[in-house]
Design a protein around this motif. Structure first.
Motif, PDB file in Angstrom:
ATOM      1  N   ARG A 114       0.762  -1.251  -0.141  1.00  0.00           N
ATOM      2  CA  ARG A 114      -0.108   0.071   0.216  1.00  0.00           C
ATOM      3  C   ARG A 114       0.876   1.317  -0.009  1.00  0.00           C
ATOM      4  NH1 ARG A 114      -3.971   0.220  -2.329  1.00  0.00           N
ATOM      5  NH2 ARG A 114      -2.650  -1.394  -3.315  1.00  0.00           N
ATOM      6  N   PHE A 115       1.904   1.311   0.751  1.00  0.00           N
ATOM      7  CA  PHE A 115       2.672   2.460   0.700  1.00  0.00           C
ATOM      8  C   PHE A 115       3.473   2.445  -0.628  1.00  0.00           C
ATOM      9  CE2 PHE A 115       7.421   3.330   0.803  1.00  0.00           C
ATOM     10  CZ  PHE A 115       7.413   4.677   1.314  1.00  0.00           C
ATOM     11  N   LEU A 122       4.256   5.303  -9.695  1.00  0.00           N
ATOM     12  CA  LEU A 122       4.883   5.208 -10.978  1.00  0.00           C
ATOM     13  C   LEU A 122       5.515   4.077 -11.124  1.00  0.00           C
ATOM     14  CD1 LEU A 122       6.118   8.722 -11.952  1.00  0.00           C
ATOM     15  CD2 LEU A 122       3.927   7.484 -12.736  1.00  0.00           C
ATOM     16  N   ARG A 123       6.149   3.159  -9.811  1.00  0.00           N
ATOM     17  CA  ARG A 123       7.020   2.240  -9.777  1.00  0.00           C
ATOM     18  C   ARG A 123       6.169   0.990  -9.106  1.00  0.00           C
ATOM     19  NH1 ARG A 123      12.614   2.381  -7.225  1.00  0.00           N
ATOM     20  NH2 ARG A 123      12.775   0.601  -8.540  1.00  0.00           N
ATOM     21  N   HIS A 124       4.900   1.564  -9.088  1.00  0.00           N
ATOM     22  CA  HIS A 124       4.098   0.321  -8.466  1.00  0.00           C
ATOM     23  C   HIS A 124       4.227  -1.137  -9.170  1.00  0.00           C
ATOM     24  CE1 HIS A 124       0.342  -2.006  -7.346  1.00  0.00           C
ATOM     25  NE2 HIS A 124       0.737  -1.618  -5.987  1.00  0.00           N
ATOM     26  N   ALA A 125       3.782  -0.978 -10.584  1.00  0.00           N
ATOM     27  CA  ALA A 125       3.623  -1.978 -11.372  1.00  0.00           C
ATOM     28  C   ALA A 125       4.844  -2.736 -11.640  1.00  0.00           C
ATOM     29  CB  ALA A 125       3.125  -1.680 -12.802  1.00  0.00           C
ATOM     30  N   GLU A 126       6.273  -2.218 -11.535  1.00  0.00           N
ATOM     31  CA  GLU A 126       7.338  -2.921 -11.467  1.00  0.00           C
ATOM     32  C   GLU A 126       7.768  -3.576 -10.086  1.00  0.00           C
ATOM     33  OE1 GLU A 126      12.180  -1.613 -11.162  1.00  0.00           O
ATOM     34  OE2 GLU A 126      10.701   0.119 -11.722  1.00  0.00           O
ATOM     35  N   GLY A 225      -6.524   3.927   1.821  1.00  0.00           N
ATOM     36  CA  GLY A 225      -5.315   3.331   2.065  1.00  0.00           C
ATOM     37  C   GLY A 225      -4.657   3.226   3.469  1.00  0.00           C
ATOM     38  N   LEU A 226      -4.894   4.481   4.013  1.00  0.00           N
ATOM     39  CA  LEU A 226      -4.364   4.923   5.438  1.00  0.00           C
ATOM     40  C   LEU A 226      -5.109   4.205   6.296  1.00  0.00           C
ATOM     41  CD1 LEU A 226      -2.226   6.843   6.554  1.00  0.00           C
ATOM     42  CD2 LEU A 226      -4.147   8.522   6.640  1.00  0.00           C
ATOM     43  N   ARG A 227      -6.421   3.872   6.275  1.00  0.00           N
ATOM     44  CA  ARG A 227      -7.420   3.319   7.131  1.00  0.00           C
ATOM     45  C   ARG A 227      -7.151   1.735   7.197  1.00  0.00           C
ATOM     46  NH1 ARG A 227     -11.155   6.872   4.936  1.00  0.00           N
ATOM     47  NH2 ARG A 227     -12.187   5.334   3.490  1.00  0.00           N
ATOM     48  N   THR A 228      -6.717   1.487   5.890  1.00  0.00           N
ATOM     49  CA  THR A 228      -6.092  -0.123   5.616  1.00  0.00           C
ATOM     50  C   THR A 228      -5.151  -0.277   6.780  1.00  0.00           C
ATOM     51  OG1 THR A 228      -7.123  -0.142   3.526  1.00  0.00           O
ATOM     52  CG2 THR A 228      -5.533  -1.948   4.094  1.00  0.00           C
TER      53      THR A 228
END
Length: 312
Positions: A114-115, A122-126, A225-228
């Protein structure tokens, strides 16, 4: 003497224990049913088992199911005294020891995912590809096995050969021959959970900074995402408190047996069952895609929603 017999060895105590066992069976059966339904939903859609956060979610579900099954088995064997050979109890202990850590370590990995998604989009997929997710699952199990390996190495060095062939009621305490072994296990566990809790807190702070700077839909997604992350921290806190339960229970046992029974029952419900029901809540019901898919498959396809794309 008659009063003591009625409290400790008589029917009132037996009925009390039996009612508690029945309640636990209902809760465990309910949680297992929900978890199996969620696992089935996970494997029904290609999108879920190729996305990192859902792969981690499925890993926690499997871990929680194993914990529930084995702890419930031990509970039944302790309430209706049933002895097994030590080597079989050792196998049960290894599974419990491993998956006691797998769930919180996976929670930490989910927080980091989540972070990355929020703070490094932009780097999440990688960084969060399917291949990396599977590698992370192996790393999670490797890290989770270290405390078990350390403790068992100490146990094997202390136990005699005849110890493995003895019949006994299976419990974690059976493998703590010396008091310092319990302290060692507790120290390792506290170290692990401290690192994980610090990681979640740092991730929370970083995500909060992004949430304050975000706007529109990004802000809404970021706060979700913060609540998660907050729920992950709460779930991890319950798992952390669980580590102190054996120490507290051992101290209470020296004072009052009936109080010991009550406290142990409360600890089992609060710090073992409750954390295992939070995973379905966090990702099974709060996640829109997963919840709609779950509703669709649970109702055998009778529920359809146009806004949901089942082909994804």
């Amino acid at each position: 003497m008659a009063d003591n017999n009625s409290l400790v060895g008589g029917q009132p105590l037996l009925r009390k224990l039996n009612y508690r066992v029945i309640l636990v069976q209902v809760l465990v059966t309910l949680f297992l049913y929900i978890n199996f339904l969620l696992i089935t939903t996970f494997f029904m859609k290609h999108f879920f088992y190729t996305t990192m956060r859902y792969i981690f979610f499925a890993n926690t579900l499997v871990s929680d199911c194993l914990i529930l099954i084995f702890t419930n088995t031990l509970l039944i064997m302790s309430y209706f005294p049933f002895t097994i050979q030590t080597w079989l109890c050792l196998i049960i202990y290894i599974v419990l020891s491993l998956y006691t850590f797998v769930t919180p370590v996976t929670l930490t990995a989910m927080t980091l995912e989540r972070f990355v998604a929020i703070c490094m989009p932009l780097r999440h997929a990688e960084l969060c590809s399917t291949r990396r997710a599977l590698h992370c699952i192996l790393i999670i199990h490797g890290l989770s096995s270290i405390p078990c390996i350390v403790f068992l190495s100490v146990f094997f060095a202390s136990a005699t050969h005849s110890f493995y062939s003895q019949d006994r009621i299976c419990s974690v305490e059976a493998f703590t021959i010396h008091r310092w072994q319990g302290h060692l296990r507790s120290a390792i566990s506290q170290f692990y959970f401290s690192i994980m809790f610090i990681t979640i807190v740092i991730s929370y702070i970083k995500i909060m900074k992004v949430a304050k700077a975000a706007s529109g839909e990004n802000k809404k997604s970021t706060w979700k995402g913060l609540r998660t992350v907050i729920l992950h921290a709460f779930q991890l806190l319950l798992c952390l408190i669980q580590l102190w339960c054996p120490v507290i229970e051992a101290a209470i046992l020296q004072i009052d047996f009936m109080l010991y029974i009550d406290v142990r029952y409360f600890n089992y419900i609060t710090f073992i069952l409750v954390p295992r029901c939070l995973s379905p809540l966090i990702y099974g019901l709060r996640d829109d895609k997963f919840f709609l898919a779950l509703k669709y498959y649970a109702l055998c396809g009778l529920y359809k929603k146009k806004s949901y794309d089942f082909s994804s």
